[in-house]
Design a protein around this motif. Structure first.
Motif, short mmCIF file in Angstrom:
data_model
loop_
_atom_site.label_atom_id
_atom_site.label_comp_id
_atom_site.label_asym_id
_atom_site.label_seq_id
_atom_site.Cartn_x
_atom_site.Cartn_y
_atom_site.Cartn_z
N CYS A 14 -6.73 1.95 -6.83
CA CYS A 14 -6.52 0.54 -6.52
C CYS A 14 -7.61 -0.33 -7.13
N ARG A 15 -8.85 0.14 -7.13
CA ARG A 15 -9.95 -0.62 -7.74
C ARG A 15 -9.72 -0.83 -9.22
N LYS A 16 -8.99 0.06 -9.86
CA LYS A 16 -8.67 -0.06 -11.29
C LYS A 16 -7.37 -0.82 -11.51
N GLY A 17 -6.71 -1.23 -10.43
CA GLY A 17 -5.42 -1.91 -10.55
C GLY A 17 -4.29 -0.97 -10.92
N GLN A 18 -4.47 0.31 -10.72
CA GLN A 18 -3.47 1.32 -11.09
C GLN A 18 -2.61 1.68 -9.86
N PHE A 19 -1.90 0.69 -9.37
CA PHE A 19 -1.13 0.85 -8.14
C PHE A 19 0.04 1.81 -8.31
N GLU A 20 0.75 1.69 -9.42
CA GLU A 20 1.90 2.57 -9.64
C GLU A 20 1.43 4.02 -9.81
N ASP A 21 0.31 4.22 -10.49
CA ASP A 21 -0.23 5.57 -10.62
C ASP A 21 -0.55 6.15 -9.24
N ALA A 22 -1.13 5.32 -8.38
CA ALA A 22 -1.45 5.77 -7.01
C ALA A 22 -0.19 6.15 -6.26
N GLN A 23 0.84 5.35 -6.39
CA GLN A 23 2.10 5.63 -5.70
C GLN A 23 2.71 6.94 -6.20
N LYS A 24 2.77 7.10 -7.51
CA LYS A 24 3.39 8.31 -8.07
C LYS A 24 2.61 9.57 -7.71
N GLU A 25 1.30 9.45 -7.64
CA GLU A 25 0.46 10.62 -7.35
C GLU A 25 0.35 10.93 -5.86
N LEU A 26 0.28 9.89 -5.03
CA LEU A 26 -0.13 10.09 -3.64
C LEU A 26 0.96 9.85 -2.61
N PHE A 27 2.05 9.21 -2.97
CA PHE A 27 3.07 8.83 -1.99
C PHE A 27 4.16 9.90 -1.88
N ALA A 28 4.67 10.05 -0.67
CA ALA A 28 5.84 10.90 -0.43
C ALA A 28 7.08 10.19 -0.97
N ARG A 29 8.08 10.97 -1.35
CA ARG A 29 9.32 10.39 -1.90
C ARG A 29 10.02 9.49 -0.88
N ASN A 30 9.85 9.77 0.40
CA ASN A 30 10.52 8.98 1.45
C ASN A 30 9.57 7.99 2.12
N ALA A 31 8.49 7.61 1.45
CA ALA A 31 7.52 6.67 2.02
C ALA A 31 8.18 5.32 2.31
N ILE A 32 7.57 4.58 3.23
CA ILE A 32 8.02 3.22 3.52
C ILE A 32 6.87 2.26 3.29
N SER A 33 7.22 1.02 2.97
CA SER A 33 6.25 -0.04 2.74
C SER A 33 6.66 -1.23 3.60
N VAL A 34 5.72 -1.77 4.38
CA VAL A 34 6.02 -2.87 5.29
C VAL A 34 5.14 -4.07 4.94
N GLU A 35 5.79 -5.19 4.65
CA GLU A 35 5.10 -6.44 4.34
C GLU A 35 4.84 -7.21 5.64
N PRO A 36 3.90 -8.17 5.60
CA PRO A 36 3.62 -8.95 6.82
C PRO A 36 4.84 -9.69 7.34
N GLU A 37 5.68 -10.15 6.42
CA GLU A 37 6.92 -10.83 6.81
C GLU A 37 7.89 -10.77 5.63
N ALA A 38 9.15 -10.90 5.90
CA ALA A 38 10.14 -10.93 4.83
C ALA A 38 9.97 -12.23 4.06
N THR A 39 10.11 -12.17 2.75
CA THR A 39 10.02 -13.35 1.89
C THR A 39 11.23 -13.35 0.96
N PRO A 40 11.47 -14.46 0.27
CA PRO A 40 12.56 -14.45 -0.71
C PRO A 40 12.35 -13.37 -1.78
N ALA A 41 11.09 -13.06 -2.09
CA ALA A 41 10.81 -12.07 -3.13
C ALA A 41 10.91 -10.64 -2.62
N PHE A 42 10.54 -10.40 -1.36
CA PHE A 42 10.45 -9.03 -0.85
C PHE A 42 10.99 -8.94 0.58
N PRO A 43 11.70 -7.85 0.88
CA PRO A 43 12.12 -7.63 2.26
C PRO A 43 10.93 -7.21 3.12
#
Length: 119
Positions: A14-43
């Motif tokens: 994350c410090r390198k801005g490599q967020f997708e690399d972090a997700q691909k390496e460290l996240f489970a295939r069935n992971a969930i992501s929760v935003e503070p609130e729903a927005t027009p851009a993101f659920p």
């Protein structure tokens, strides 16, 4: 891999801005992501690694320029990780802004199974 090891690697990427690399390496295939609130851009909730990666692509598409990215050292409690992420960005059509959020992750079987953001 311990929660501490996952936390260290996550913060490193994350410090390198490599967020997708972090997700691909460290996240489970069935992971969930929760935003503070729903927005027009993101659920409010996104399910599955592929959908989380796509959400990241959508966010990147909203950016004109990234000026800086930093992450605090992680805090660990059991299988939970938390750190502060700060982004200095210019948003398309909205100008330059500093975004800061607390990122909280849950680890199970050596993979991130959930992420939640607080602003």
């Amino acid at each position: 891999m311990s929660t501490q090891t996952v936390a260290n690697r996550l913060v490193e990427l994350c410090r390198k801005g490599q967020f997708e690399d972090a997700q691909k390496e460290l996240f489970a295939r069935n992971a969930i992501s929760v935003e503070p609130e729903a927005t027009p851009a993101f659920p409010k909730e996104t399910q599955g690694l592929e959908a989380i990666i796509e959400k990241g692509h959508q966010f990147q598409g909203m950016l004109e320029q990234v000026h800086g990215c930093s992450a605090s050292d992680p805090l660990i409690s059991g299988n939970a990780i938390a750190f502060v992420l700060t982004l200095d960005v210019t948003m398309k059509g909205r100008g330059r802004t500093s975004m800061q959020e607390i990122c909280v992750y849950q680890v199970k079987d050596d993979k991130v199974v959930s992420e939640r953001f607080f602003m």
